[in-house]
Each structure stands twice: as C-alpha cells, then as structure tokens.
Design an enzyme around this catalytic site. Structure first.
Site, PDB file in Angstrom:
ATOM      1  N   SER A 159      56.655  30.864  41.644  1.00  0.00           N
ATOM      2  CA  SER A 159      55.804  31.008  40.451  1.00  0.00           C
ATOM      3  C   SER A 159      54.779  29.886  40.348  1.00  0.00           C
ATOM      4  CB  SER A 159      56.662  31.033  39.183  1.00  0.00           C
ATOM      5  OG  SER A 159      57.220  29.752  38.930  1.00  0.00           O
ATOM      6  N   ALA A 160      54.813  28.948  41.289  1.00  0.00           N
ATOM      7  CA  ALA A 160      53.875  27.817  41.266  1.00  0.00           C
ATOM      8  C   ALA A 160      52.801  28.030  42.320  1.00  0.00           C
ATOM      9  CB  ALA A 160      54.617  26.510  41.519  1.00  0.00           C
ATOM     10  N   GLN A 199      48.347  21.568  42.577  1.00  0.00           N
ATOM     11  CA  GLN A 199      47.276  20.565  42.559  1.00  0.00           C
ATOM     12  C   GLN A 199      47.267  19.768  41.259  1.00  0.00           C
ATOM     13  OE1 GLN A 199      43.641  22.723  43.227  1.00  0.00           O
ATOM     14  NE2 GLN A 199      44.280  23.454  45.260  1.00  0.00           N
ATOM     15  N   ASN A 238      57.309  30.492  33.234  1.00  0.00           N
ATOM     16  CA  ASN A 238      56.435  29.328  33.060  1.00  0.00           C
ATOM     17  C   ASN A 238      54.973  29.725  32.919  1.00  0.00           C
ATOM     18  OD1 ASN A 238      57.163  29.971  35.898  1.00  0.00           O
ATOM     19  ND2 ASN A 238      55.539  28.516  36.397  1.00  0.00           N
ATOM     20  N   ALA A 279      46.909  26.080  42.178  1.00  0.00           N
ATOM     21  CA  ALA A 279      46.385  25.276  41.067  1.00  0.00           C
ATOM     22  C   ALA A 279      47.496  24.488  40.387  1.00  0.00           C
ATOM     23  CB  ALA A 279      45.680  26.171  40.056  1.00  0.00           C
ATOM     24  N   THR A 280      48.670  25.124  40.211  1.00  0.00           N
ATOM     25  CA  THR A 280      49.806  24.432  39.603  1.00  0.00           C
ATOM     26  C   THR A 280      50.199  23.220  40.431  1.00  0.00           C
ATOM     27  OG1 THR A 280      50.662  26.465  38.603  1.00  0.00           O
ATOM     28  CG2 THR A 280      52.220  24.665  38.884  1.00  0.00           C
ATOM     29  N   ASN A 285      47.129  33.436  39.694  1.00  0.00           N
ATOM     30  CA  ASN A 285      48.276  34.024  39.006  1.00  0.00           C
ATOM     31  C   ASN A 285      48.134  33.971  37.491  1.00  0.00           C
ATOM     32  OD1 ASN A 285      49.598  34.632  41.392  1.00  0.00           O
ATOM     33  ND2 ASN A 285      50.805  32.755  41.411  1.00  0.00           N
ATOM     34  N   ILE A 286      47.750  32.813  36.958  1.00  0.00           N
ATOM     35  CA  ILE A 286      47.632  32.677  35.512  1.00  0.00           C
ATOM     36  C   ILE A 286      46.498  33.546  34.981  1.00  0.00           C
ATOM     37  CG2 ILE A 286      46.983  31.082  33.665  1.00  0.00           C
ATOM     38  CD1 ILE A 286      48.578  28.927  35.035  1.00  0.00           C
ATOM     39  N   CYS A 293      52.862  24.566  30.765  1.00  0.00           N
ATOM     40  CA  CYS A 293      53.970  25.503  30.556  1.00  0.00           C
ATOM     41  C   CYS A 293      55.195  24.750  30.041  1.00  0.00           C
ATOM     42  CB  CYS A 293      54.287  26.259  31.840  1.00  0.00           C
ATOM     43  SG  CYS A 293      54.779  25.222  33.253  1.00  0.00           S
TER      44      CYS A 293
END
Length: 292
Positions: A160-161, A167, A270, A164-165, A14-15, A127
């Site tokens: 939105s998480a 983890q 975020n 990776a967020t 996502n990022i 974030c």
C-alpha cells in the site's frame, strides 16, 4: 444543492486514483481534470475508462485551464507541493494538500474542519496522523491536559506504500509529529512508520501510547468512544481494537483502519483514511459555500 463543484486532482498514483473514485461517488464534487505525467499509468487508464478528462501535462495543464475548476486536490509529493502551492497561490486557486508538506493549517475532520476556502491551502497531515491524532486528542482530554509524551506506531502493508509515500518518509514523520503536538499540547512526541511485507497483506494498524500526569480510565474511554463514532462517519472502516489500557500513567490504544476498496484493496486503509478525510473537508466547504 443543484450543481456539483468542479475540482481537479493533481497526481495520478494510488492516492490520486482512489481519491478520484471517491469524488465520482460524491453528491457535491465533480472531477473535471485528472492530471499527471503518464497517460499509460494505471491511474490514467482507469480515469479514461470512466470518461474523466485527463492530461499528462501536469500543473501546466491546470495553469492553462484555470477556469475549468474551482479547487484542487494535490496528491503528488511534499517536494512537489512546495512548488505547486506557489503556482496555485498565483492562480488564486484553493488547495487541499494530501502530502506532508506542512504549508497550510493542519486539518483532522473529527476535531476541526479547516476551511480551505478561507485559508487557501489546508494540509491533511498524513495517514498516520489521521489515524492517531483523534485518539491522542481524546486520551489527552481533548487537548486540555498536560501531556508528557505521545508515541505513535503505524504498521501498513508494503504493497500500500507507493513511490510517493516512500519518498516522503522523512516528511511523514515530521508532519505527523507536528500534528500530534499541535492537537494535544504534548511536550514530546514520536512517530514511527513500519512497512510490513507480510502476505496476505495486513490491514493498517496504529498504536498510540500517551504518558499523562494523571489518568482517569472511565473518562478516557468515554472520550475515545465519542471520537471513534465521529471518525466512523467519514471513515467507516475505522475501529478501536485494543484499549484503552492504563499502566501507571501510560495509556495504550490500538486502532485498525480497513479501506472501502474503492480503487485499492481494503488492506490499504492508510490511503483510504487520508482520502476520506480530504473528501470530508471538501464536502463540508461545498455545503457551506454552495448550499445543500
């Protein structure tokens, strides 16, 4: 400036994908490699549809094609960046780190733009850090006053998480706290992240509580107004929605971050704020070293 700087993005979640869309809109940057592990991921498919050069060979591709790009955005994970940073250092490639790995100097563009060309690796903290540190810095009189305690609580939509967020939660907390302490000189800090499953999804909101030895509401409000305007120059959806409120020696402020909706829904502020901050750092160095 007549030529865009060729950059690579490592990490196609996502990022990384939202970052790609922002780079494609930049007047200073050109993505010449969007690199991950799965050609069938939604990010890879989106990049391919936009005509961006993609690879599923991960960091090996960047090792084999080091002349293709000038610097890298690392949008993987804190654990991966610990390994990746050694590879990039060996390749003498500059890195803007979007993971909470805490290797390079911490950067918050509204306070100071760390020069990644000079340092080689700069860290965008988290974030929650990008949302809270500017306000905490303003509350504490731009890092000059004696601060007893700062607590930050960020609420983000569960949707939105990404993996990776989730983890990186431990690293997120420790890196956010380190950033708060560094930029405000606070003796004690605490960071909390709440994943909210509500439907419809909530916008990112972050509440900052600071306990000071002395407070001046008019001065604090003036400082917050100044810093908010600076943040909005690179994060248009950033807004103070509550405060500043003062109760005895404690100051409360809440900010909301609404995303630009480049790749992800606007509630994913975020992700948007850390990507906007990273782009601001990259473009600042682009202007400095390559001219306007």
């Amino acid at each position: 400036m007549t030529k865009k700087i060729p950059i690579a993005i490592l990490g196609t979640g996502n990022i990384g994908t939202d970052l790609l869309i922002k780079v494609l809109k930049s007047s200073y940057l050109e993505c010449v490699a969007f690199v991950g592990r799965n050609l069938n991921s939604s990010g890879m498919l989106r990049a391919a549809s936009l005509g961006v050069n993609i690879s599923d060979k991960g960091i090996i591709y960047l090792e084999e094609n080091k002349r293709l790009y000038d610097f890298v955005f690392d949008a993987t994970s804190a654990k991966s960046h610990l390994i990746n940073s050694k590879v990039f250092s060996k390749l003498k490639k500059k890195v803007i780190d979007l993971t909470p790995a805490k290797i390079g100097p911490m950067c918050v563009p509204s306070i100071s733009v760390s020069d990644f060309v000079e340092h080689g690796n700069v860290n965008m903290i988290s974030c929650g850090g990008q949302a809270s540190i500017p306000i905490a810095y303003a509350i504490t009189n731009f890092g000059k006053d004696d601060v007893e305690y700062i607590e930050v609580v960020s609420n983000i939509a569960s949707r939105s998480a990404g993996p990776a967020t989730r983890q990186n939660l431990d690293e997120y907390i420790s890196t956010t706290e380190k950033g708060l302490s560094f930029f405000t000189n606070a003796k004690k800090v605490k960071a909390i992240l709440n994943l909210n499953p509500a439907e419809p999804a909530i916008d990112m909101q972050t509440t900052i509580l600071a306990k000071l030895k002395k407070t001046n509401l008019s001065e604090i409000k003036s400082n917050i107004d100044k810093i908010e305007k600076i943040v909005k120059t690179y994060v248009p959806g950033y807004k103070v929605i509550v405060g500043p409120l003062i109760d005895d020696s404690r100051v409360f402020v809440t900010v909301k971050v609404k995303g630009l909706g480049d790749y992800l829904p606007s509630f994913a502020g975020n992700l948007d704020i850390i990507n906007c901050a990273a782009i601001a750092v990259a473009e600042s160095s682009a202007k400095k070293y390559y001219g306007k």
